[in-house]
Design a protein around this motif. Structure first.
Motif, mmCIF file in Angstrom:
data_model
loop_
_atom_site.group_PDB
_atom_site.id
_atom_site.type_symbol
_atom_site.label_atom_id
_atom_site.label_comp_id
_atom_site.label_asym_id
_atom_site.label_seq_id
_atom_site.Cartn_x
_atom_site.Cartn_y
_atom_site.Cartn_z
ATOM 1 N N VAL C 20 0.818 -1.215 0.000
ATOM 2 C CA VAL C 20 0.000 0.000 0.000
ATOM 3 C C VAL C 20 0.857 1.272 0.000
ATOM 4 O O VAL C 20 0.346 2.361 -0.285
ATOM 5 C CB VAL C 20 -1.012 0.031 1.168
ATOM 6 C CG1 VAL C 20 -1.887 -1.229 1.165
ATOM 7 C CG2 VAL C 20 -0.320 0.203 2.515
ATOM 8 N N ALA C 21 2.150 1.131 0.294
ATOM 9 C CA ALA C 21 3.017 2.316 0.358
ATOM 10 C C ALA C 21 2.958 3.164 -0.926
ATOM 11 O O ALA C 21 2.886 4.401 -0.842
ATOM 12 C CB ALA C 21 4.448 1.915 0.689
ATOM 13 N N PRO C 22 2.953 2.552 -2.117
ATOM 14 C CA PRO C 22 2.894 3.393 -3.331
ATOM 15 C C PRO C 22 1.610 4.223 -3.418
ATOM 16 O O PRO C 22 1.636 5.361 -3.894
ATOM 17 C CB PRO C 22 2.952 2.360 -4.471
ATOM 18 C CG PRO C 22 3.608 1.157 -3.869
ATOM 19 C CD PRO C 22 3.175 1.128 -2.435
ATOM 20 N N ARG C 23 0.493 3.668 -2.942
ATOM 21 C CA ARG C 23 -0.764 4.443 -2.955
ATOM 22 C C ARG C 23 -0.630 5.661 -2.031
ATOM 23 O O ARG C 23 -1.095 6.754 -2.353
ATOM 24 C CB ARG C 23 -1.940 3.590 -2.481
ATOM 25 C CG ARG C 23 -2.311 2.360 -3.299
ATOM 26 C CD ARG C 23 -2.776 2.645 -4.693
ATOM 27 N NE ARG C 23 -1.661 2.883 -5.614
ATOM 28 C CZ ARG C 23 -0.797 1.935 -6.031
ATOM 29 N NH1 ARG C 23 -0.869 0.690 -5.615
ATOM 30 N NH2 ARG C 23 0.170 2.258 -6.889
ATOM 31 N N ILE C 24 -0.034 5.446 -0.875
ATOM 32 C CA ILE C 24 0.131 6.552 0.067
ATOM 33 C C ILE C 24 1.077 7.594 -0.525
ATOM 34 O O ILE C 24 0.820 8.806 -0.421
ATOM 35 C CB ILE C 24 0.672 6.030 1.425
ATOM 36 C CG1 ILE C 24 -0.292 4.971 1.996
ATOM 37 C CG2 ILE C 24 0.855 7.178 2.412
ATOM 38 C CD1 ILE C 24 0.174 4.330 3.302
ATOM 39 N N SER C 123 -10.942 20.341 9.402
ATOM 40 C CA SER C 123 -12.070 19.584 9.948
ATOM 41 C C SER C 123 -12.327 18.290 9.175
ATOM 42 O O SER C 123 -13.207 17.522 9.531
ATOM 43 C CB SER C 123 -13.327 20.452 9.965
ATOM 44 O OG SER C 123 -13.634 20.885 8.657
ATOM 45 N N THR C 124 -11.567 18.058 8.116
ATOM 46 C CA THR C 124 -11.725 16.857 7.291
ATOM 47 C C THR C 124 -10.368 16.174 7.160
ATOM 48 O O THR C 124 -9.362 16.840 6.920
ATOM 49 C CB THR C 124 -12.245 17.243 5.893
ATOM 50 O OG1 THR C 124 -13.488 17.943 6.051
ATOM 51 C CG2 THR C 124 -12.483 16.018 5.020
ATOM 52 N N LEU C 125 -10.367 14.850 7.328
ATOM 53 C CA LEU C 125 -9.116 14.103 7.311
ATOM 54 C C LEU C 125 -9.171 12.966 6.291
ATOM 55 O O LEU C 125 -10.219 12.350 6.096
ATOM 56 C CB LEU C 125 -8.848 13.472 8.680
ATOM 57 C CG LEU C 125 -8.856 14.386 9.897
ATOM 58 C CD1 LEU C 125 -8.608 13.552 11.158
ATOM 59 C CD2 LEU C 125 -7.817 15.475 9.764
ATOM 60 N N VAL C 126 -8.033 12.673 5.698
ATOM 61 C CA VAL C 126 -7.835 11.460 4.902
ATOM 62 C C VAL C 126 -6.841 10.600 5.668
ATOM 63 O O VAL C 126 -5.781 11.096 6.066
ATOM 64 C CB VAL C 126 -7.290 11.793 3.507
ATOM 65 C CG1 VAL C 126 -6.847 10.526 2.780
ATOM 66 C CG2 VAL C 126 -8.334 12.555 2.714
ATOM 67 N N ILE C 127 -7.176 9.333 5.861
ATOM 68 C CA ILE C 127 -6.370 8.482 6.728
ATOM 69 C C ILE C 127 -5.830 7.273 5.967
ATOM 70 O O ILE C 127 -6.578 6.583 5.265
ATOM 71 C CB ILE C 127 -7.191 8.053 7.959
ATOM 72 C CG1 ILE C 127 -7.491 9.308 8.794
ATOM 73 C CG2 ILE C 127 -6.441 7.008 8.786
ATOM 74 C CD1 ILE C 127 -8.316 9.071 10.010
ATOM 75 N N THR C 128 -4.515 7.052 6.126
ATOM 76 C CA THR C 128 -3.842 5.897 5.542
ATOM 77 C C THR C 128 -2.911 5.317 6.601
ATOM 78 O O THR C 128 -2.663 5.946 7.621
ATOM 79 C CB THR C 128 -2.981 6.304 4.324
ATOM 80 O OG1 THR C 128 -1.976 7.232 4.765
ATOM 81 C CG2 THR C 128 -3.818 6.945 3.231
ATOM 82 N N GLY C 129 -2.377 4.105 6.343
ATOM 83 C CA GLY C 129 -1.375 3.555 7.255
ATOM 84 C C GLY C 129 -1.612 2.115 7.635
ATOM 85 O O GLY C 129 -2.431 1.421 7.036
ATOM 86 N N THR C 130 -0.891 1.686 8.656
ATOM 87 C CA THR C 130 -0.983 0.314 9.124
ATOM 88 C C THR C 130 -0.866 0.308 10.642
ATOM 89 O O THR C 130 -0.257 1.230 11.198
ATOM 90 C CB THR C 130 0.132 -0.542 8.471
ATOM 91 O OG1 THR C 130 -0.121 -1.907 8.744
ATOM 92 C CG2 THR C 130 1.511 -0.174 8.998
#
Lengths: 192, 192, 192, 192
Positions: C20-24, C123-130
């Motif tokens: 998933v790292a490339p998407r992030i 006030s709006t977030l996009v969340i990625t990670g593990t």
């Protein structure tokens, strides 16, 4: 402001609170007229949540039947279910206005206050009430911890001693918030 | 206590902090001798987290190269990465002692402090430091919000003005915590 | 994403995190190009704050010299001061971007994250990670508790088991946040 | 468990909640017999605090007079003042037991729960209720954030889908708390 702090004869009476009530009433009318959100807080103690505050301030614990009440004694002051926990009639909340039941002096701690303000997009607060050095100060610090821009109304807050009123407003002014009079605030609001 | 508040010539210097440092040193020695946990806090400002405090107190913002610094001016006071954020050498933390980087005056807000104390089963705190009316007071309120029993050392806390020192200790004594001298506390600890 | 979770051979390695790292990376490039704020979190364990997590997950405790490390054993994973606590080089933070050191899975708890976001009016977030079911889920719940509107990137989060990935995204979608692909999000951002 | 989630025909009915109620009743009897503190939570929505949850879950908003109600529609589910917010009669709180009105799924967030537990010196919790993947999971994470040692009763929690029940208990077991049956817990309590 709650009846437990404003009414004559209450164990935790703050006489000066009666003097500032008209200033709060005037600001309340302006906020309502401009459809700005108004929030009330009610400090409430419950024996089902035996917090430290009940040890430090016995006035909040249930008055024993027949025993004398007053400062330093169990007096059912701000006790859950008692009429004295309510906002004074002159400032009575409307059905659509939020009343926050708080368990600490800081109106933000352990309450829905912050969420309710965020949900409305509020980032600036005007603060009034009693006592200046306890609930007002703790709530100002709670608001600062949550990035609110705040104004404290110097003739809309009250405590028992003039020197403590002065010192508290001095601390607030230096570190946390603007301090201005009800008149100055009303003039600012008129220009919105 | 951090160098930014204690050392001569710092933008946010509190001269009286140098007077109370020996009292804190004495208590620190007692705590270490008795293997009681010791925690240090370091207020830190970072431009990557542009909190309101940087607007209210420009001293924390990065000093411009060549520009004058001092009270009311960007001075890199408590700025992340600066040496002045560190605890003064006389009170230097040991490697096994927790140093809490805090972003607000209240050492509990937005930090691991509460978790670290709970993880050790700590429910009683002794508080020292500077400034009495800002970081000490806010941290006492933060501790009260989390049910800690607290003692504030009256000759182990310092601020800029005697009347504010007095008023703050008066507020703390009435509402939040015990207030006692380093000597009284040392005597109590000797009886443990 | 931290090296402790992404690199081969780490005690807490999540192989899917490398996928998933490339998407992030792609989303990171878009955010930076549009000057949208980016925040990184680094879960960090310290023996000076002996939190429950160190009992439940011994991998975070210091590896004993010479002893075997790996899942279920003290391995200095995410240990304060170790290189494995750092964000992976492909996603390296810039000097102006906030890196939040967190002590709990929930990136909001006991950190400056909420204050830093508020200070910027976010006030709006996009969340990625593990891992999807641990740090991502806990942080989504922390954000919900603070009234953030959130989107979780389904191919920008990773965990060890496909059925747990599916179940966690299902829980998030039903209760807390939008769930969408990196491509869908990029398309939305292109229209801003 | 609240009537809004347990009773037949409610917009947010969880049929499996009726199956686990007897297990909770048994544990409740043991706790009361052993004088262990019992706390109830009631999720409550109020239009005076228009939180995000009311946008995500319209069931909590007031039912329009005459309009159809049910899943996905304004149904006054858990609405302040409605009878359906109350704990089911089989588990009715006693007057001396704390009932926490919560505004988020996480029973700790914005409530007096943590303070009330600390004030009694509680550091270990047993958790039951519904829905496993929403209020139970969020509250477990809230408790973990506050260093509580916790046990979740696998046949004392319920949700709508078996695979989500399994996945949630798997997440909890790996990261946050013990998971055991009501029988196992009763056996442990018998040995106290």
């Amino acid at each position: 402001m709650q009846r437990a702090f404003v009414e004559e004869g209450q164990a935790m009476e703050v006489p000066a609170a009666r003097d500032v009530a008209p200033r709060i009433q005037e600001l309340l009318a302006i906020f309502r007229e401009k459809h700005l959100p108004v929030v009330f807080t009610e400090f409430t103690y419950s024996p089902t949540a035996p917090l430290l505050v009940g040890d430090l301030h016995p006035e909040h614990r249930p008055a024993a039947p027949g025993a004398a009440t007053g400062f330093g004694r169990p007096s059912s002051s701000c006790l859950e279910g008692e009429e004295n926990t309510r906002v004074i009639p002159e400032l009575a909340p409307r059905a659509t206005e939020l009343v926050v039941r708080k368990h600490y002096y800081d109106g933000f701690h352990g309450t829905v206050l912050d969420g309710a303000l965020r949900a409305r997009g509020v980032s600036t607060l005007v603060i009034t009430g009693t006592m200046t050095d306890i609930c007002v100060l703790a709530t100002v610090i709670g608001g600062f911890n949550r990035e609110y821009r705040m104004a404290v109304v110097e003739d809309g807050v009250a405590t028992l001693w003039p020197e403590i009123q002065r010192a508290t407003l001095d601390i607030i002014r230096r570190a946390y918030a603007r301090v201005l009079s009800a008149k100055e605030l009303a003039d600012e609001l008129a220009r919105w």
